[in-house]
Design a protein around this motif. Structure first.
Motif, PDB file in Angstrom:
ATOM      1  N   GLY A 201       0.845  -1.355   0.201  1.00  0.00           N
ATOM      2  CA  GLY A 201       0.119  -0.015  -0.467  1.00  0.00           C
ATOM      3  C   GLY A 201       0.857   1.257   0.410  1.00  0.00           C
ATOM      4  N   GLY A 202       2.383   1.296  -0.842  1.00  0.00           N
ATOM      5  CA  GLY A 202       3.269   2.398  -0.689  1.00  0.00           C
ATOM      6  C   GLY A 202       3.676   2.586   0.798  1.00  0.00           C
ATOM      7  N   ARG A 203       3.719   1.464   1.548  1.00  0.00           N
ATOM      8  CA  ARG A 203       4.553   1.741   2.817  1.00  0.00           C
ATOM      9  C   ARG A 203       5.723   1.511   3.273  1.00  0.00           C
ATOM     10  NH1 ARG A 203       5.822  -0.969   6.898  1.00  0.00           N
ATOM     11  NH2 ARG A 203       5.256   0.263   8.827  1.00  0.00           N
TER      12      ARG A 203
ATOM     13  N   ALA B 195      20.086  -5.269  -6.208  1.00  0.00           N
ATOM     14  CA  ALA B 195      19.464  -5.401  -5.234  1.00  0.00           C
ATOM     15  C   ALA B 195      19.193  -4.235  -3.689  1.00  0.00           C
ATOM     16  CB  ALA B 195      19.672  -7.028  -4.865  1.00  0.00           C
ATOM     17  N   TYR B 196      20.588  -3.867  -3.746  1.00  0.00           N
ATOM     18  CA  TYR B 196      20.778  -3.190  -2.808  1.00  0.00           C
ATOM     19  C   TYR B 196      20.090  -1.890  -2.882  1.00  0.00           C
ATOM     20  CZ  TYR B 196      22.090   0.089   0.983  1.00  0.00           C
ATOM     21  OH  TYR B 196      21.809   1.172   2.267  1.00  0.00           O
ATOM     22  N   THR B 197      20.352  -1.047  -4.147  1.00  0.00           N
ATOM     23  CA  THR B 197      18.987   0.502  -4.787  1.00  0.00           C
ATOM     24  C   THR B 197      17.606   0.306  -4.307  1.00  0.00           C
ATOM     25  OG1 THR B 197      20.508   0.099  -6.195  1.00  0.00           O
ATOM     26  CG2 THR B 197      19.083   1.869  -6.886  1.00  0.00           C
ATOM     27  N   GLN B 198      17.150  -1.363  -4.921  1.00  0.00           N
ATOM     28  CA  GLN B 198      15.256  -1.643  -4.665  1.00  0.00           C
ATOM     29  C   GLN B 198      15.070  -1.535  -2.846  1.00  0.00           C
ATOM     30  OE1 GLN B 198      16.147  -5.638  -6.481  1.00  0.00           O
ATOM     31  NE2 GLN B 198      15.489  -4.357  -8.937  1.00  0.00           N
ATOM     32  N   SER B 199      15.917  -1.955  -2.533  1.00  0.00           N
ATOM     33  CA  SER B 199      16.367  -2.125  -1.156  1.00  0.00           C
ATOM     34  C   SER B 199      15.762  -0.832  -0.130  1.00  0.00           C
ATOM     35  CB  SER B 199      17.420  -2.814  -0.057  1.00  0.00           C
ATOM     36  OG  SER B 199      17.501  -3.989  -0.954  1.00  0.00           O
ATOM     37  N   ALA B 200      16.677   0.166  -0.134  1.00  0.00           N
ATOM     38  CA  ALA B 200      16.720   1.641  -0.625  1.00  0.00           C
ATOM     39  C   ALA B 200      15.258   2.089  -0.396  1.00  0.00           C
ATOM     40  CB  ALA B 200      18.295   2.263  -1.096  1.00  0.00           C
ATOM     41  N   LYS B 201      14.749   1.496  -2.471  1.00  0.00           N
ATOM     42  CA  LYS B 201      13.703   2.729  -2.140  1.00  0.00           C
ATOM     43  C   LYS B 201      12.297   1.727  -1.688  1.00  0.00           C
ATOM     44  CE  LYS B 201      15.348   3.479  -6.968  1.00  0.00           C
ATOM     45  NZ  LYS B 201      15.490   3.453  -8.386  1.00  0.00           N
ATOM     46  N   THR B 202      12.817   0.980  -1.019  1.00  0.00           N
ATOM     47  CA  THR B 202      11.674   0.146  -0.766  1.00  0.00           C
ATOM     48  C   THR B 202      11.371  -0.004   0.432  1.00  0.00           C
ATOM     49  OG1 THR B 202      12.318  -2.694  -1.183  1.00  0.00           O
ATOM     50  CG2 THR B 202      11.222  -0.877  -2.804  1.00  0.00           C
ATOM     51  N   VAL B 203      12.047   0.111   1.412  1.00  0.00           N
ATOM     52  CA  VAL B 203      12.215   0.494   3.336  1.00  0.00           C
ATOM     53  C   VAL B 203      11.612   0.864   3.678  1.00  0.00           C
ATOM     54  CG1 VAL B 203      14.699   1.795   3.303  1.00  0.00           C
ATOM     55  CG2 VAL B 203      13.560   0.067   5.011  1.00  0.00           C
ATOM     56  N   ALA B 204      10.544   0.976   4.400  1.00  0.00           N
ATOM     57  CA  ALA B 204       9.586   1.659   4.774  1.00  0.00           C
ATOM     58  C   ALA B 204       9.868   2.901   5.948  1.00  0.00           C
ATOM     59  CB  ALA B 204       8.313   0.574   5.953  1.00  0.00           C
ATOM     60  N   PHE B 205       9.817   3.840   6.805  1.00  0.00           N
ATOM     61  CA  PHE B 205       9.496   4.119   7.013  1.00  0.00           C
ATOM     62  C   PHE B 205      10.300   3.586   9.026  1.00  0.00           C
ATOM     63  CE2 PHE B 205       8.593   7.156  11.193  1.00  0.00           C
ATOM     64  CZ  PHE B 205       9.565   8.300  10.648  1.00  0.00           C
ATOM     65  N   GLU B 206      10.835   4.302   9.782  1.00  0.00           N
ATOM     66  CA  GLU B 206      12.281   3.441  10.580  1.00  0.00           C
ATOM     67  C   GLU B 206      12.581   1.831   9.743  1.00  0.00           C
ATOM     68  OE1 GLU B 206       9.853   4.289  13.889  1.00  0.00           O
ATOM     69  OE2 GLU B 206      10.766   6.542  14.100  1.00  0.00           O
ATOM     70  N   GLY B 207      12.580   1.543   8.624  1.00  0.00           N
ATOM     71  CA  GLY B 207      12.788   0.604   8.741  1.00  0.00           C
ATOM     72  C   GLY B 207      14.062   0.262   8.835  1.00  0.00           C
ATOM     73  N   ARG B 208      14.699  -1.378   8.797  1.00  0.00           N
ATOM     74  CA  ARG B 208      15.744  -1.989   8.883  1.00  0.00           C
ATOM     75  C   ARG B 208      16.482  -2.917   7.289  1.00  0.00           C
ATOM     76  NH1 ARG B 208      11.288  -1.982  11.927  1.00  0.00           N
ATOM     77  NH2 ARG B 208      11.667  -4.397  13.025  1.00  0.00           N
TER      78      ARG B 208
ATOM     79  N   TYR C 219      15.418   5.391   7.954  1.00  0.00           N
ATOM     80  CA  TYR C 219      16.041   4.181   8.134  1.00  0.00           C
ATOM     81  C   TYR C 219      17.550   3.655   8.156  1.00  0.00           C
ATOM     82  CZ  TYR C 219      17.596   4.235   3.721  1.00  0.00           C
ATOM     83  OH  TYR C 219      18.837   4.646   2.007  1.00  0.00           O
ATOM     84  N   ALA C 220      17.386   2.494   8.773  1.00  0.00           N
ATOM     85  CA  ALA C 220      18.949   1.525   8.910  1.00  0.00           C
ATOM     86  C   ALA C 220      19.583   1.335   8.589  1.00  0.00           C
ATOM     87  CB  ALA C 220      19.241   1.481  11.279  1.00  0.00           C
TER      88      ALA C 220
END
Length: 325
Positions: A198-200, A213-226, A250-251
């Motif tokens: 839902g966009g989160r 994959a890391y580039t995708q990780s940074a674009k898809t991690v949530a607020f306060e995600g890890r 994010y961390a």
């Protein structure tokens, strides 16, 4: 005994040689183990290439994860003491680091419960502090480490999104229990994750791949995600934009599981107890996709290096069940 040895660095299929050698002699604090099953891990390929942080002296026998048998008949899980690794009929291990093999798992499954599942447990529970109800994104979800993370995430009560490359690997990720499966070859990973959440975005991202994959990780991690960084199977080590981490709150967490063996071995034992309990309850079960005889080890290591396998490929030096599962 028979053992695979690496006398020069290069691709596993080219530099691994099956030779007849004397059984290794245990040093102080070591024990000789008859190898019942040896799992193939990506670090085995990296060691053959000379690209791993641990560089045993030449010649060495690869194989960093085994289920073995002690002289008094105990079935144990161990990390062999290099240069006498697990792709052999016998290996050495530190006696203080032996872990009991769960009765609920066969030899190949027991060997696979160690590095991949310990890595997954430490990443999700020790580093990322995954909570029930959170969303977990797993890259390479059909691989040896990724498949463990999927099962551990589900066991922890998380919603799991698995990313895999190709229809066959996507099917494996689905069978493992992923709530959402993304085929990175056919789908836009970032768009698919955002749609599924839902966009989160994902609260925790498990990334053993690096690169794109890391580039995708940074674009898809949530607020306060890890984001937990575990390795770089893609061969590309990313350079994180720290201003982006600051803006999104994010961390970025690193995990080198091997350090716990020397820095906090009691925590490794605790983790094994947790994994044994989960296995006994049927909450986790290592995915062993192939069981190959010792003679086919070099080819199997090469296929793991090439990224064409799923789950764990296991070498059975005794020849038991040496056919593909």
């Amino acid at each position: 005994m028979q053992a695979w040895q690496v006398h020069e660095l290069g691709e596993p299929g080219e530099v691994m040689r099956l030779v007849d050698v004397e059984r290794p002699t245990p040093g102080k604090g070591q024990v000789l183990l008859r190898v019942r099953a040896a799992n193939i891990n990506f670090p085995d390929a990296l060691m053959c290439r000379g690209q791993y942080q641990v560089r045993p002296p030449l010649p060495f026998t690869p194989g960093v994860e085994i289920c073995g048998e002690t002289e008094d008949g105990r079935r144990v899980i161990a990390n062999p003491a290099l240069p006498h690794g697990g792709f052999a009929e016998y290996a050495l291990a530190d006696s203080a680091a032996l872990l009991p093999a769960p009765d609920t798992l066969d030899d190949a499954e027991a060997a696979a419960l160690h590095i991949g599942y310990q890595t997954g447990w430490f990443a999700l529970h020790r580093r990322a502090r995954l909570e029930a109800g959170e969303t977990l994104l797993v890259h390479a979800a059909a691989g040896g480490v990724g498949s463990a993370a999927v099962q551990l995430g589900k066991a922890a009560g998380a919603t799991v999104i698995g990313v895999a490359g190709g229809a066959a690997k996507a099917a494996v990720a689905r069978e493992l229990g992923c709530d959402v499966v993304i085929d990175r070859r056919e789908q836009d990973v970032v768009a698919a994750v955002k749609e599924a959440t839902g966009g989160r975005g994902a609260d925790v991202v498990f990334d053993p791949v690096g690169g794109e994959a890391y580039t995708q990780s940074a674009k898809t991690v949530a607020f306060e995600g890890r984001i937990v960084v575990l390795g770089f199977a893609s061969g590309s080590v990313p350079s994180p934009a720290l201003n982006h981490a600051l803006i999104k709150n994010y961390a970025i967490l690193g995990l080198h599981w091997g350090l716990y063996n020397t820095r906090n071995p009691k925590l490794v034992q605790h983790c094994h107890e947790q994994l044994t309990d989960l296995a006994a309850r049927g909450a986790i079960k290592p995915l062993v996709s192939e069981r190959v005889p010792l003679a086919r080890a070099a080819d199997a290591v090469q296929r793991v290096a090439d990224g064409v396998t799923t789950g764990r490929v296991t070498v059975l030096p005794t020849g038991e069940n040496g056919a593909a599962a």
